[in-house]
Design a protein around this motif. Structure first.
Motif, PDB file in Angstrom:
ATOM      1  N   GLU A 179      -1.314  12.327 -13.409  1.00  0.00           N
ATOM      2  CA  GLU A 179      -0.641  11.739 -12.261  1.00  0.00           C
ATOM      3  C   GLU A 179      -1.560  11.820 -11.040  1.00  0.00           C
ATOM      4  OE1 GLU A 179       3.435  12.099  -9.692  1.00  0.00           O
ATOM      5  OE2 GLU A 179       2.840  13.728 -11.001  1.00  0.00           O
ATOM      6  N   VAL A 180      -1.559  10.758 -10.250  1.00  0.00           N
ATOM      7  CA  VAL A 180      -2.440  10.736  -9.083  1.00  0.00           C
ATOM      8  C   VAL A 180      -1.783  11.489  -7.924  1.00  0.00           C
ATOM      9  CG1 VAL A 180      -3.552   9.269  -7.375  1.00  0.00           C
ATOM     10  CG2 VAL A 180      -3.474   8.555  -9.760  1.00  0.00           C
ATOM     11  N   MET A 182      -7.501   2.715  -5.636  1.00  0.00           N
ATOM     12  CA  MET A 182      -6.578   2.911  -6.749  1.00  0.00           C
ATOM     13  C   MET A 182      -7.347   3.374  -7.993  1.00  0.00           C
ATOM     14  SD  MET A 182      -5.556   0.988  -9.686  1.00  0.00           S
ATOM     15  CE  MET A 182      -5.703  -0.758  -9.349  1.00  0.00           C
ATOM     16  N   LYS A 183      -8.388   2.648  -8.314  1.00  0.00           N
ATOM     17  CA  LYS A 183      -9.134   2.977  -9.534  1.00  0.00           C
ATOM     18  C   LYS A 183      -9.790   4.345  -9.429  1.00  0.00           C
ATOM     19  CE  LYS A 183     -10.382  -1.714 -10.906  1.00  0.00           C
ATOM     20  NZ  LYS A 183     -11.493  -2.651 -11.057  1.00  0.00           N
ATOM     21  N   ALA A 184     -10.395   4.606  -8.273  1.00  0.00           N
ATOM     22  CA  ALA A 184     -11.120   5.866  -8.125  1.00  0.00           C
ATOM     23  C   ALA A 184     -10.166   7.056  -8.149  1.00  0.00           C
ATOM     24  CB  ALA A 184     -11.925   5.854  -6.831  1.00  0.00           C
ATOM     25  N   ASP A 189       4.741   5.629  -4.045  1.00  0.00           N
ATOM     26  CA  ASP A 189       4.398   6.320  -2.799  1.00  0.00           C
ATOM     27  C   ASP A 189       2.894   6.343  -2.585  1.00  0.00           C
ATOM     28  OD1 ASP A 189       6.926   6.751  -2.106  1.00  0.00           O
ATOM     29  OD2 ASP A 189       6.887   8.950  -2.263  1.00  0.00           O
ATOM     30  N   ILE A 190       2.187   6.657  -3.656  1.00  0.00           N
ATOM     31  CA  ILE A 190       0.730   6.726  -3.558  1.00  0.00           C
ATOM     32  C   ILE A 190       0.151   5.336  -3.290  1.00  0.00           C
ATOM     33  CG2 ILE A 190      -1.390   7.222  -4.839  1.00  0.00           C
ATOM     34  CD1 ILE A 190      -0.121   9.780  -4.118  1.00  0.00           C
ATOM     35  N   LEU A 191       0.700   4.333  -3.944  1.00  0.00           N
ATOM     36  CA  LEU A 191       0.197   2.972  -3.725  1.00  0.00           C
ATOM     37  C   LEU A 191       0.411   2.539  -2.274  1.00  0.00           C
ATOM     38  CD1 LEU A 191       1.239   1.107  -7.003  1.00  0.00           C
ATOM     39  CD2 LEU A 191      -1.048   1.787  -6.285  1.00  0.00           C
ATOM     40  N   TYR A 192       1.588   2.906  -1.724  1.00  0.00           N
ATOM     41  CA  TYR A 192       1.827   2.568  -0.319  1.00  0.00           C
ATOM     42  C   TYR A 192       0.868   3.308   0.593  1.00  0.00           C
ATOM     43  CZ  TYR A 192       5.701  -0.591  -0.725  1.00  0.00           C
ATOM     44  OH  TYR A 192       6.435  -1.706  -0.983  1.00  0.00           O
ATOM     45  N   LEU A 193       0.567   4.540   0.202  1.00  0.00           N
ATOM     46  CA  LEU A 193      -0.392   5.307   0.990  1.00  0.00           C
ATOM     47  C   LEU A 193      -1.748   4.595   1.000  1.00  0.00           C
ATOM     48  CD1 LEU A 193      -1.365   7.860   2.480  1.00  0.00           C
ATOM     49  CD2 LEU A 193      -1.716   8.928   0.253  1.00  0.00           C
ATOM     50  N   ILE A 194      -2.148   4.105  -0.163  1.00  0.00           N
ATOM     51  CA  ILE A 194      -3.435   3.404  -0.274  1.00  0.00           C
ATOM     52  C   ILE A 194      -3.442   2.149   0.605  1.00  0.00           C
ATOM     53  CG2 ILE A 194      -4.837   2.016  -1.861  1.00  0.00           C
ATOM     54  CD1 ILE A 194      -4.272   4.143  -4.005  1.00  0.00           C
ATOM     55  N   SER A 215       5.946  11.768   5.275  1.00  0.00           N
ATOM     56  CA  SER A 215       7.226  11.358   5.848  1.00  0.00           C
ATOM     57  C   SER A 215       7.324   9.833   5.815  1.00  0.00           C
ATOM     58  CB  SER A 215       7.325  11.857   7.281  1.00  0.00           C
ATOM     59  OG  SER A 215       6.179  11.444   7.985  1.00  0.00           O
ATOM     60  N   HIS A 216       6.225   9.207   6.100  1.00  0.00           N
ATOM     61  CA  HIS A 216       6.264   7.757   6.230  1.00  0.00           C
ATOM     62  C   HIS A 216       6.624   7.068   4.913  1.00  0.00           C
ATOM     63  CE1 HIS A 216       5.209   3.814   7.741  1.00  0.00           C
ATOM     64  NE2 HIS A 216       4.673   3.614   6.555  1.00  0.00           N
ATOM     65  N   THR A 217       5.872   7.410   3.893  1.00  0.00           N
ATOM     66  CA  THR A 217       6.120   6.710   2.633  1.00  0.00           C
ATOM     67  C   THR A 217       7.490   7.067   2.093  1.00  0.00           C
ATOM     68  OG1 THR A 217       4.897   8.461   1.591  1.00  0.00           O
ATOM     69  CG2 THR A 217       3.777   6.370   1.828  1.00  0.00           C
ATOM     70  N   HIS A 218       7.888   8.302   2.346  1.00  0.00           N
ATOM     71  CA  HIS A 218       9.178   8.737   1.877  1.00  0.00           C
ATOM     72  C   HIS A 218      10.255   7.831   2.446  1.00  0.00           C
ATOM     73  CE1 HIS A 218      11.278  11.787  -0.286  1.00  0.00           C
ATOM     74  NE2 HIS A 218      12.199  11.826   0.670  1.00  0.00           N
ATOM     75  N   GLU A 219      10.198   7.746   3.737  1.00  0.00           N
ATOM     76  CA  GLU A 219      11.161   6.925   4.456  1.00  0.00           C
ATOM     77  C   GLU A 219      11.066   5.476   3.975  1.00  0.00           C
ATOM     78  OE1 GLU A 219      10.807   5.198   8.908  1.00  0.00           O
ATOM     79  OE2 GLU A 219      10.276   7.299   8.563  1.00  0.00           O
ATOM     80  N   HIS A 220       9.847   5.063   3.811  1.00  0.00           N
ATOM     81  CA  HIS A 220       9.596   3.693   3.392  1.00  0.00           C
ATOM     82  C   HIS A 220      10.268   3.388   2.057  1.00  0.00           C
ATOM     83  CE1 HIS A 220       6.800   0.189   3.737  1.00  0.00           C
ATOM     84  NE2 HIS A 220       7.412   0.003   2.572  1.00  0.00           N
TER      85      HIS A 220
END
Lengths: 670, 364
Positions: B303-304, B289-291, B265-270, B345-350
């Motif tokens: 966890e990020v 990602m790294k930061a 989810d976080i990666l998709y957000l990035i 909502s977006h990533t969730h759905e994704h």
């Protein structure tokens, strides 16, 4: 640098960018394709891909002790040493190794690229011997130039010479040597940093343009892979070993198959049709398309070339060769421009370039088209400029401003690869080669030592290995990009507010600023209104700042023209102290009217006197932009002023065409 | 140790949290690719960078190697060290402070990349490479004050070696290459001219700082500076503990870093942020990602979280936004917040509607 020992991101793990990876592989399969130029925005794995390529390249057989990478099976083409060994009946010691990828760093000096005198040997033996340079190492391999558009022109010429002939001819430091230098030239560049010289562009068999990936899934995949690589590169590389091996084998097989593949007449015809459709110059494109199509078919494991292969090949080969159907109207200007731009200081280079003039023009037209494509995007983007300008000018002729800008943009872009350069005599700048001329006291140690080395056996040496005499001294020739220094002297008096004059003027200055931005010129701005002139912008390369000030520049009041001119000239004079190598250009934007004097005399005659003074200073180039509206009564004062100043003259109408920038450029490029 | 007292303490710098944060993140994770500090004069830019050195953990180096090679990683070694290992030699190891090497704006090319050793050449008649600033900066910090005033051709060299982590020298009769992995830290005052886009992109992170507007804080700045100048020893006493605490936090975060996980989810957000903010290339994604991982580690989490991404995005995108001509570089904060708050909502759905078909796992 031996890239195979470093932790290099595996080629087979590169996400997306299929066009680039494919083009690289095709060059590996068929080295005679003529190399590859990768253009793309920053951070799109350009350099990563080229460096990673080394690991999947097929192995070649070389004479193990030969610095020239001789092919042991081609007896006719061996270097003199290898030939001698062979004639003596000695074993050539054949060794298999990966194809070389030789990195050419931007700071490379001429002697290291070409090869030079073997210093240690000369000191010991008192004899001259050739020690090979990068071109020798790159033979039968890849010569890779990152940021190729930033490479020094002289080094580029040297490389082009060798790449064109496939041999490197060295005549320097008392050495005369010829060796083979057949390499695949791969360059990467970010067009934001300036364009490539057209002659160089033409040398590349293929050119591709790459962009970042838009698909979120792919992007995430890319981040994930990168994260795993960063976490533990050794494991990552291991995990990809199988994929790497099979890719490497696939390339190897394709390379072997290449001579056995067939292409039908119909397909050869298609190659030429596609080339014709793109209005390419000459026949090089047809030939390269055909070869590329063959390599594609091989790589796909087919034994015959299909229509699809030809189309894909054309896509890779034609991008930088395409031309517009009819010659664009400004073509004539270009010719003139080109003639003037030949660097006058370098006779040798000039001669070399002459036979290529034809090519250059063609290449330029090609470039034109590319630029035009970009212009379209640019004009879409520049739409957002309009509200910004409207705020300042309620009269807001949005369309006009935009038009000026795009049109200007086109000419400017074309020139962006040719920033003014000069050989500097100060010790700043990049060391490119050495000379026997003694002028600067800037010792070129390496060249001096090489000059002294062969005589050491005969000279008396105390405590040193090399005794240097006066006649050995060599000096460095350095090159530094010299920015132009443009000083705008802008009339902001009340009369400028009339009509759309100020809008047009600001639009024109803005266009010049964009040009300055790309060439990293310095600008300064003086405005005069009311009682006096003011330095709005001290010399800076921050064009953003200039732009903001330009936006906020108010109009109104009387016209202190003399003060404006003298202040502009003062800035130039004081800047000369800081950097004597700058090319200053003073642009006066005015209608030539003056009604406030500086020293109490007649305003207009004061202005004329100053104009005369500037004319006598040959270091300063000048231009006058006449902003007088054509009407019933025309004073022609600006015209007179320009004559007095020895300046180029144009009317504000000229600003709408490309003329201004073009003329200015002619003035500036020395 | 003696001259360490002369250095202003990192923790004693008032305010400028963004800058301090960015520097600390680089100290935790050297792979972040450095930081560019943009700001007006007199905003503690240089002070912060110089004082950072004291916070950096010690590193192990090959004791007698002039490039300070990492004895535990063959891939990052110079050719001499590799040869020594290959010939079965045990490399002598010593611990040393991470160095901060300053690159003066007026540096000449030979001083930066290294050059032919004059003395050796004349005395012995042999060519030998004399290392330059890039060699000294290996595994340390390369600090360029007023980086925007650097000569173009020096910038080109920096680009070359910053990208590869290797300095390739082919000049003045010397052909040599050695590792040059450094954290590039630059400061600049944007009013004196912008940086070239290509160099801008080489900085992993970028922060923009301003003078402090808060009156109390401003007074505090003056007070601390005065006490530092009047009584350096006392100042040192007063702040050393604070510095040590931060140093320990950095060491802890360093240890935690490799255990930090980042969800899909976080990666998709990035990726979404990078696409919507219209950045060039992919370096922004990787840096975000790294930061954000490093930020999580610094905050003691494995966890990020979204808030990490938000902070990371601010620093990673600052200088990477595709600029219209003359537009000021910077992140449209509102837009960024919009993407992030909208993201849930977006990533969730994704994640549910689109099965991830691609295999990230390498072939068996």
């Amino acid at each position: 640098m031996d890239w195979t020992t470093k932790d290099i991101y595996p080629f087979s793990a590169i996400v997306g960018q299929e066009k680039m990876t494919r083009a690289l592989i095709l060059n590996a399969i068929c080295p005679s394709l003529g190399g590859l130029l990768i253009r793309g925005e920053k951070g799109t794995a350009k350099s990563t891909a080229v460096r990673a390529l080394a690991a999947v390249l097929p192995e070649i057989e070389v004479v193990s002790v030969c610095p020239f990478n001789c092919d042991p099976h081609e007896h006719e083409r061996l270097c003199p040493q290898c030939k001698a060994r062979l004639n003596q009946g000695l074993d050539l010691h054949v060794r298999k190794r990966k194809t070389n990828v030789i990195d050419l760093p931007l700071g490379a000096t001429e002697d290291m690229v070409l090869g030079s005198l073997d210093l240690e040997y000369a000191v010991k033996e008192g004899k001259r011997r050739f020690t090979p340079g990068l071109l020798a190492s790159a033979h039968r391999g890849i010569l890779y130039i990152d940021e190729i558009n930033l490479l020094n022109d002289h080094i580029v010429d040297v490389i082009l010479d060798a790449a064109g002939m496939g041999i490197n001819i060295v005549e320097r430091e008392g050495i005369s040597y010829v060796h083979r230098a057949e390499f695949i030239l791969i360059g990467t560049m970010n067009p934001e940093e300036g364009e490539l010289r057209p002659q160089l562009l033409d040398r590349f068999g293929m050119c591709i343009q790459i962009e970042g990936i838009e698909d979120p899934d792919e992007r995430v995949r890319l981040i994930k892979l990168r994260e795993r690589f960063d976490r533990n590169s050794t494991d990552f590389i291991k995990a990809y070993q199988d994929r790497q091996n099979s890719l490497s084998q696939k390339i190897m097989r394709a390379k072997e198959q290449l001579p056995h593949i067939t292409i039908s007449d119909k397909m050869v015809q298609l190659c030429s049709i596609l080339a014709l459709d793109a209005f390419v110059a000459g026949h090089r494109a047809d030939i390269v398309i055909r070869k590329t199509a063959l390599a594609i078919a091989c790589y796909e494991g087919r034994d015959e070339v299909t229509e699809h292969d030809v189309n894909e090949a054309a896509d890779l080969v034609l991008l930088h060769r395409m031309r517009m159907p009819p010659p664009p109207p400004q073509h004539r200007h270009e010719e003139k421009e080109r003639a003037q731009e030949e660097p006058p200081d370098d006779e040798k280079k000039k001669e070399k370039e002459k036979p290529e003039t034809q090519n250059q023009q063609e290449a330029e037209v090609r470039e034109d088209q590319e630029v035009e494509k970009k212009d379209q995007e640019e004009s879409e983007r520049s739409l957002s400029h309009i509200p910004m300008l409207e705020k300042v000018f309620p009269v807001g002729d949005a369309f006009k401003v935009k038009r000026i800008q795009t049109e200007r943009d086109r000419t400017l872009r074309k020139g962006s690869g040719r920033r003014s350069r000069t050989r500097t005599s100060s010790k700043a700048g990049r060391y490119i080669m050495s000379t026997m001329e003694r002028k600067t006291n800037d010792l070129a140690l390496d060249a001096t030592l090489r000059a002294a080395a062969p005589y050491q056996k005969r000279r008396s040496r105390e405590d040193v290995a090399i005794a240097i005499e006066d006649s050995d001294i060599r000096e460095k020739i350095r090159e530094k990009r010299v920015g132009n220094f443009i000083v705008f002297v802008v009339d902001a008096s009340g009369s400028m507010g009339a009509g759309k004059r100020m809008i047009e003027t600001k639009g024109a200055i803005l266009s010049l600023l964009v040009d300055a931005y790309q060439k990293r010129d310095k600008v300064a701005m003086v405005a005069f209104k009311g009682d006096r002139a003011e330095v709005l912008l001290p010399p800076t390369s921050s064009i953003e700042l200039a732009h903001r000030l330009l936006e906020d520049l108010p109009t109104g009041g009387k016209t202190p023209l003399p003060h404006g001119i003298s202040l502009g000239y003062q800035i130039i004079q004081s800047y000369f102290h800081k950097d004597p190598h700058i090319y200053p250009l003073l642009i006066l934007v005015s209608d030539g009217k003056a009604n406030v004097s500086q020293y109490g005399g007649k305003p207009l005659s004061e202005a004329m006197e100053m104009a005369e003074e500037i004319k006598n200073d040959t270091r300063v180039n000048t231009a006058v932009v006449d902003v007088e509206k054509p009407g019933l009564i025309s004073f022609g004062l600006a015209r007179q002023l320009s004559l007095q100043m020895g300046a180029r003259y144009f009317k504000i109408e000229d600003l709408k065409a490309d003329t201004l920038v073009e003329v200015l450029r002619e003035d500036l490029l020395v | 140790m003696e001259n360490q007292k002369l250095i202003y303490h990192f923790t004693a710098i008032v305010g400028q949290e963004k800058m301090k944060n960015a520097l600390i993140l680089n100290a935790i994770n050297p792979k972040l690719g450095g930081v560019l500090i943009r700001g007006e004069k007199g905003t503690a830019k240089s002070t912060a960078v110089r004082s950072l050195a004291a916070l950096l953990p010690d590193i192990e180096v090959v004791a007698d190697c002039k490039f300070g090679c990492n004895p535990h990683s063959k891939a990052q070694m110079c050719q001499e060290c590799i040869n020594r290992i290959d010939s079965g030699e045990d490399l002598p190891i010593k611990k040393t402070k991470t160095r901060v090497i300053e690159l003066p704006v007026g540096s000449t090319e030979d001083r930066v990349v290294g050059t032919l050793d004059l003395e050796h050449a004349i005395k012995k008649g042999e060519k030998r490479f004399e290392p330059g600033i890039l060699a000294e900066a290996n595994r340390g910090i390369l600090y360029v004050d007023e980086v925007n005033l650097l000569d173009d051709h020096i910038v080109d060299i920096l680009l070359d070696s910053a990208a590869m982590g290797v300095n390739v020298v082919e000049r003045e009769g010397v052909s040599y290459s050695h590792p040059a992995e450094f954290i590039l830290i630059g400061t600049m005052n944007p009013e004196e001219g912008e940086l070239r886009p290509q160099l801008l992109d080489r900085f992993g992170l970028c922060v923009h700082i301003q003078g402090i507007a808060d009156l109390d804080q401003r007074v505090e700045v003056v007070k601390r500076r005065a006490s530092y100048e009047q009584d350096p020893a006392g100042f040192h006493e007063a702040w050393i503990e604070e510095d040590e605490r931060l140093q320990q936090a950095i060491v802890r975060a360093k240890g935690l870093l490799e255990h930090v996980t980042i969800s899909d989810d976080i990666l998709y957000l990035i990726a979404r942020i990078a696409i919507d903010m219209n950045v060039d290339g992919h370096r922004a994604d990787i840096m975000m990602m790294k930061a954000s991982k490093t930020l999580a580690a610094f905050n003691g989490r494995s966890e990020v979280l979204k808030e990490d991404v938000q902070k990371a995005a601010d620093m990673a995108l600052q200088h990477r936004m595709r600029r219209k001509p003359f537009q000021k570089p910077g992140v449209e904060e509102g837009k960024l917040k919009g993407i992030i708050s909208h993201a849930h909502s977006h990533t969730h759905e994704h994640a549910h509607t689109r099965p991830h078909k691609h295999s990230d796992a390498p072939p068996a």
